[in-house]
Design a protein around this motif. Structure first.
Motif, PDB file in Angstrom:
ATOM      1  N   HIS A 106       0.787  -1.274   0.093  1.00 29.47           N
ATOM      2  CA  HIS A 106      -0.102  -0.066   0.178  1.00 29.47           C
ATOM      3  C   HIS A 106       0.133   1.010  -0.243  1.00 29.47           C
ATOM      4  CE1 HIS A 106      -3.908  -2.664   0.465  1.00 29.47           C
ATOM      5  NE2 HIS A 106      -2.660  -3.280   2.069  1.00 29.47           N
ATOM      6  N   ASP A 112      -3.595   5.026  -2.816  1.00 28.15           N
ATOM      7  CA  ASP A 112      -3.466   3.315  -1.292  1.00 28.15           C
ATOM      8  C   ASP A 112      -2.489   3.955  -0.468  1.00 28.15           C
ATOM      9  OD1 ASP A 112      -4.724   1.100  -0.219  1.00 28.15           O
ATOM     10  OD2 ASP A 112      -3.405   0.130  -1.370  1.00 28.15           O
ATOM     11  N   CYS A 113      -2.324   4.453   0.860  1.00 28.29           N
ATOM     12  CA  CYS A 113      -1.093   4.786   1.450  1.00 28.29           C
ATOM     13  C   CYS A 113      -1.484   4.387   2.308  1.00 28.29           C
ATOM     14  CB  CYS A 113      -1.115   6.196   1.183  1.00 28.29           C
ATOM     15  SG  CYS A 113       0.708   6.714   1.937  1.00 28.29           S
ATOM     16  N   TRP A 114      -0.875   3.228   2.784  1.00 22.51           N
ATOM     17  CA  TRP A 114      -1.194   2.757   4.594  1.00 22.51           C
ATOM     18  C   TRP A 114       1.087   3.204   5.591  1.00 22.51           C
ATOM     19  CZ3 TRP A 114      -3.080  -2.341   5.219  1.00 22.51           C
ATOM     20  CH2 TRP A 114      -4.418  -2.645   4.882  1.00 22.51           C
ATOM     21  N   TYR A 134      -2.085   2.214  10.093  1.00 22.35           N
ATOM     22  CA  TYR A 134      -3.139   3.870   9.189  1.00 22.35           C
ATOM     23  C   TYR A 134      -2.693   3.662   8.048  1.00 22.35           C
ATOM     24  CZ  TYR A 134      -1.629   5.020  14.280  1.00 22.35           C
ATOM     25  OH  TYR A 134      -1.802   4.744  15.866  1.00 22.35           O
ATOM     26  N   ASP A 135      -4.263   3.618   7.413  1.00 26.04           N
ATOM     27  CA  ASP A 135      -4.455   4.121   5.821  1.00 26.04           C
ATOM     28  C   ASP A 135      -5.025   5.355   5.889  1.00 26.04           C
ATOM     29  OD1 ASP A 135      -5.554   4.436   3.476  1.00 26.04           O
ATOM     30  OD2 ASP A 135      -7.313   3.049   3.314  1.00 26.04           O
ATOM     31  N   THR A 176      -4.943   7.232   3.572  1.00 28.77           N
ATOM     32  CA  THR A 176      -5.184   7.594   1.657  1.00 28.77           C
ATOM     33  C   THR A 176      -5.660   8.850   1.289  1.00 28.77           C
ATOM     34  OG1 THR A 176      -4.859   5.385   0.794  1.00 28.77           O
ATOM     35  CG2 THR A 176      -5.558   6.629  -0.710  1.00 28.77           C
ATOM     36  N   THR A 195       6.202   4.797   3.719  1.00 29.39           N
ATOM     37  CA  THR A 195       5.491   4.148   3.134  1.00 29.39           C
ATOM     38  C   THR A 195       6.973   2.588   3.396  1.00 29.39           C
ATOM     39  OG1 THR A 195       5.451   4.144   0.940  1.00 29.39           O
ATOM     40  CG2 THR A 195       3.411   4.800   2.317  1.00 29.39           C
ATOM     41  N   TYR A 209      -7.273   6.971  10.841  1.00 29.59           N
ATOM     42  CA  TYR A 209      -6.904   6.427   9.957  1.00 29.59           C
ATOM     43  C   TYR A 209      -7.326   4.897  10.677  1.00 29.59           C
ATOM     44  CZ  TYR A 209      -6.915  10.849   8.214  1.00 29.59           C
ATOM     45  OH  TYR A 209      -8.073  12.209   7.774  1.00 29.59           O
ATOM     46  N   VAL A 224      -5.788   0.362  11.365  1.00 30.19           N
ATOM     47  CA  VAL A 224      -6.945  -0.379  10.512  1.00 30.19           C
ATOM     48  C   VAL A 224      -6.508  -1.308  10.728  1.00 30.19           C
ATOM     49  CG1 VAL A 224      -6.854   0.742   8.522  1.00 30.19           C
ATOM     50  CG2 VAL A 224      -5.303  -0.538   8.604  1.00 30.19           C
TER      51      VAL A 224
END
Length: 134
Positions: free
Chosen positions: A16, A21-23, A31-32, A34, A51, A75, A77
């Motif tokens: 990601h 799509d950035c985690w 954490y997502d 995006t 990332t 954010y 996840v």
């Protein structure tokens, strides 16, 4: 929050890594971010560059406010499987001889004991020649 949280590996989180799509991994949590990329005060490149690794140090070095820290819950996840993150190796400075202040001081004193009389003698001789020529 953490009791029933999904656990991700570093490899899973690393996939990601784009602006769509950035985690991030911060403090052992995933954490997502995006949706936050456009709103991040430092710009999206700052987040995208963090990332695929543990971004905790990057996050802490900036000194985020309590408001920014509170926003993180939105954010969240899951958790990161800590065994999948490479351990940092502590910096070990090279072995160097011990600096002995006393020996250095002794050396400086001996140099000064030699140079100061020479300077006085040189000044006296120079003054003598100066007064003779004047």
């Amino acid at each position: 929050m953490a009791g029933d949280a999904k656990v991700y590996t570093l490899a899973e989180v690393s996939t990601h890594n784009s602006s769509k799509d950035c985690w991030l991994i911060i403090g052992g949590k995933v954490y997502d971010v995006t949706k936050f990329l456009e709103d991040h005060p430092g710009g999206d490149e700052v987040l995208l560059s963090s990332t695929g690794k543990d971004a905790t140090d990057d996050f802490e070095d900036v000194g985020h406010s309590t408001t920014a820290r509170a926003m993180m819950d939105e954010y969240y996840v899951g958790e990161i499987d800590g065994t999948t993150i490479p351990q940092k190796v502590a910096y070990t400075p090279p072995k160097q001889p011990h600096y002995n202040q006393d020996k250095t001081s002794e050396f400086v004193v001996k140099i000064l004991q030699f140079l100061v009389p020479l300077l006085i003698l040189g000044f006296a001789v120079g003054l003598r020649f100066y007064t003779k020529s004047a």
